[in-house]
Scaffold this motif. Structure first.
Motif, PDB file in Angstrom:
ATOM      1  N   LEU A 143       0.870  -1.269   0.102  1.00  0.00           N
ATOM      2  CA  LEU A 143       0.048   0.087  -0.067  1.00  0.00           C
ATOM      3  C   LEU A 143       0.807   1.338  -0.109  1.00  0.00           C
ATOM      4  CD1 LEU A 143      -2.845  -1.138   2.664  1.00  0.00           C
ATOM      5  CD2 LEU A 143      -2.795  -1.727  -0.082  1.00  0.00           C
ATOM      6  N   LEU A 144       0.595   2.207  -0.797  1.00  0.00           N
ATOM      7  CA  LEU A 144       1.377   3.566  -1.020  1.00  0.00           C
ATOM      8  C   LEU A 144       0.476   4.577  -0.816  1.00  0.00           C
ATOM      9  CD1 LEU A 144       4.066   4.602  -2.052  1.00  0.00           C
ATOM     10  CD2 LEU A 144       3.479   4.447  -4.286  1.00  0.00           C
ATOM     11  N   ALA A 145       0.979   5.547  -0.002  1.00  0.00           N
ATOM     12  CA  ALA A 145       0.258   6.702   0.452  1.00  0.00           C
ATOM     13  C   ALA A 145       1.291   8.213   0.541  1.00  0.00           C
ATOM     14  CB  ALA A 145      -0.587   6.708   1.589  1.00  0.00           C
ATOM     15  N   SER A 146       0.704   9.071   0.178  1.00  0.00           N
ATOM     16  CA  SER A 146       1.386  10.230   0.289  1.00  0.00           C
ATOM     17  C   SER A 146       0.678  11.428   1.327  1.00  0.00           C
ATOM     18  CB  SER A 146       1.454  11.068  -1.107  1.00  0.00           C
ATOM     19  OG  SER A 146       2.088  12.404  -1.120  1.00  0.00           O
ATOM     20  N   CYS A 147       1.452  12.055   1.912  1.00  0.00           N
ATOM     21  CA  CYS A 147       1.196  13.141   3.056  1.00  0.00           C
ATOM     22  C   CYS A 147       0.818  14.421   2.342  1.00  0.00           C
ATOM     23  CB  CYS A 147       2.162  13.253   3.992  1.00  0.00           C
ATOM     24  SG  CYS A 147       2.522  11.606   5.127  1.00  0.00           S
ATOM     25  N   VAL A 148       1.007  14.745   0.905  1.00  0.00           N
ATOM     26  CA  VAL A 148       0.706  15.884   0.280  1.00  0.00           C
ATOM     27  C   VAL A 148       0.132  15.329  -1.072  1.00  0.00           C
ATOM     28  CG1 VAL A 148       1.642  17.790  -0.709  1.00  0.00           C
ATOM     29  CG2 VAL A 148       2.794  17.080   1.167  1.00  0.00           C
ATOM     30  N   ASP A 149      -1.045  15.687  -1.228  1.00  0.00           N
ATOM     31  CA  ASP A 149      -1.772  15.571  -2.340  1.00  0.00           C
ATOM     32  C   ASP A 149      -1.333  16.630  -3.503  1.00  0.00           C
ATOM     33  OD1 ASP A 149      -3.509  13.998  -3.726  1.00  0.00           O
ATOM     34  OD2 ASP A 149      -5.320  15.514  -3.839  1.00  0.00           O
ATOM     35  N   THR A 150      -1.290  16.073  -4.632  1.00  0.00           N
ATOM     36  CA  THR A 150      -0.871  16.964  -5.754  1.00  0.00           C
ATOM     37  C   THR A 150      -1.525  16.495  -7.030  1.00  0.00           C
ATOM     38  OG1 THR A 150       0.998  15.611  -6.566  1.00  0.00           O
ATOM     39  CG2 THR A 150       1.560  17.173  -5.023  1.00  0.00           C
ATOM     40  N   PRO A 151      -1.725  17.309  -8.293  1.00  0.00           N
ATOM     41  CA  PRO A 151      -2.356  16.557  -9.158  1.00  0.00           C
ATOM     42  C   PRO A 151      -1.676  15.300  -9.670  1.00  0.00           C
ATOM     43  CG  PRO A 151      -2.302  18.781  -9.752  1.00  0.00           C
ATOM     44  CD  PRO A 151      -1.329  18.337  -8.352  1.00  0.00           C
ATOM     45  N   GLY A 152      -0.480  15.215  -9.491  1.00  0.00           N
ATOM     46  CA  GLY A 152       0.303  13.801 -10.072  1.00  0.00           C
ATOM     47  C   GLY A 152      -0.302  12.571  -9.143  1.00  0.00           C
ATOM     48  N   MET A 153      -0.566  12.919  -8.060  1.00  0.00           N
ATOM     49  CA  MET A 153      -1.096  11.720  -7.245  1.00  0.00           C
ATOM     50  C   MET A 153      -2.179  11.169  -7.944  1.00  0.00           C
ATOM     51  SD  MET A 153       1.196  11.521  -4.974  1.00  0.00           S
ATOM     52  CE  MET A 153       2.683  12.482  -4.650  1.00  0.00           C
ATOM     53  N   ALA A 154      -3.252  12.138  -8.434  1.00  0.00           N
ATOM     54  CA  ALA A 154      -4.532  11.488  -8.956  1.00  0.00           C
ATOM     55  C   ALA A 154      -4.105  10.734 -10.329  1.00  0.00           C
ATOM     56  CB  ALA A 154      -5.605  12.635  -8.935  1.00  0.00           C
ATOM     57  N   LEU A 155      -3.139  11.187 -10.950  1.00  0.00           N
ATOM     58  CA  LEU A 155      -2.935  10.874 -12.431  1.00  0.00           C
ATOM     59  C   LEU A 155      -1.951   9.484 -12.317  1.00  0.00           C
ATOM     60  CD1 LEU A 155      -2.648  14.321 -13.959  1.00  0.00           C
ATOM     61  CD2 LEU A 155      -4.501  12.577 -14.119  1.00  0.00           C
ATOM     62  N   ALA A 156      -1.029   9.154 -11.052  1.00  0.00           N
ATOM     63  CA  ALA A 156      -0.386   8.150 -10.968  1.00  0.00           C
ATOM     64  C   ALA A 156      -1.095   6.481 -11.406  1.00  0.00           C
ATOM     65  CB  ALA A 156       0.340   8.206  -9.835  1.00  0.00           C
ATOM     66  N   ASP A 157      -0.143   5.735 -11.580  1.00  0.00           N
ATOM     67  CA  ASP A 157      -0.896   4.421 -12.059  1.00  0.00           C
ATOM     68  C   ASP A 157      -0.163   3.478 -11.025  1.00  0.00           C
ATOM     69  OD1 ASP A 157      -2.168   2.104 -13.139  1.00  0.00           O
ATOM     70  OD2 ASP A 157      -0.461   1.852 -14.480  1.00  0.00           O
ATOM     71  N   PRO A 158      -0.985   3.051  -9.833  1.00  0.00           N
ATOM     72  CA  PRO A 158      -2.143   3.274  -9.762  1.00  0.00           C
ATOM     73  C   PRO A 158      -2.616   4.911  -9.029  1.00  0.00           C
ATOM     74  CG  PRO A 158      -1.792   2.122  -7.909  1.00  0.00           C
ATOM     75  CD  PRO A 158      -0.211   2.196  -8.892  1.00  0.00           C
TER      76      PRO A 158
END
Length: 206
Positions: A143-158
């Protein structure tokens, strides 16, 4: 803390507002802060509910209040859940190679983590190639998570689960507090809370 530009601004005897507390010896006249430690706990609860038992953390050093809160929230959650900590520290604005080296060290550990939380902005997408090179699949066996949301997070695969700091609204809240300090409707020492949100995505929900 330690940034010479910030130090000069904080010593200029002008009204100041910071987004998060300044960790140096002088506090700002006003602070807009968010519950980062609590939100990290909520993120880790989400990872646990998705099957993770050994979450690891890549975090910046405690020179900023934000990074120190992330670290505190992670340690507190691990203590409460009887989970050993696994962390690697990188600079606040760490280049990609340092983020990837930290991710590689964590994933090569035994036992290996089954979840990786990345603090610095963009670090989670930088870690993705390391995850794949280790034979792991984000959203499946890691499982992978980020503490900062950016547009790149929504566009990553997955797409990567992230904490949305709502930066535009945070900036507006700082400006509003500065105006209130200047016109006397807020007093020096005022602190206001800026809400942040968890954005679950496929990297932790399968």
């Amino acid at each position: 803390m330690g940034d010479p530009v910030v130090e000069r601004l904080m010593s200029a005897r002008l009204p100041t507002v910071t987004c998060e507390r300044f960790p140096g010896g002088r506090g700002a006249d006003g602070v807009v802060l968010s519950p980062h430690a609590d939100m990290v706990g909520r993120l880790l609860d989400h990872l646990r509910d998705s099957g993770a038992r050994r979450p690891a953390l890549i975090v910046a050093g405690d020179e900023s209040d934000w990074a120190a809160e992330l670290h505190q929230g992670y340690r507190r959650w691990c203590r409460a859940n009887g989970v050993p900590t696994a962390t690697r520290t990188v600079p606040f604005d760490a280049p990609a190679d340092q983020v990837r080296a930290a991710a590689r060290e964590l994933l090569d550990a035994r036992p290996a983590p089954d979840a990786l939380v990345c603090g610095p902005a963009g670090a989670a997408t930088e870690a993705l190639p390391v995850v794949r090179a280790a034979g792991r699949e984000a959203g499946r066996d890691l499982l992978l998570a980020s503490c900062v949301d950016t547009p790149g997070m929504a566009l990553a695969d997955p797409p990567i689960t992230s904490i949305d700091l709502r930066p535009r609204e945070a900036g507006a809240a700082c400006a509003e507090l500065l105006f209130d300090l200047l016109n006397g409707t807020a007093q020096p020492g005022t602190e206001r809370v800026h809400p942040i949100e968890l954005r679950p995505r496929a990297s932790t929900t399968g």
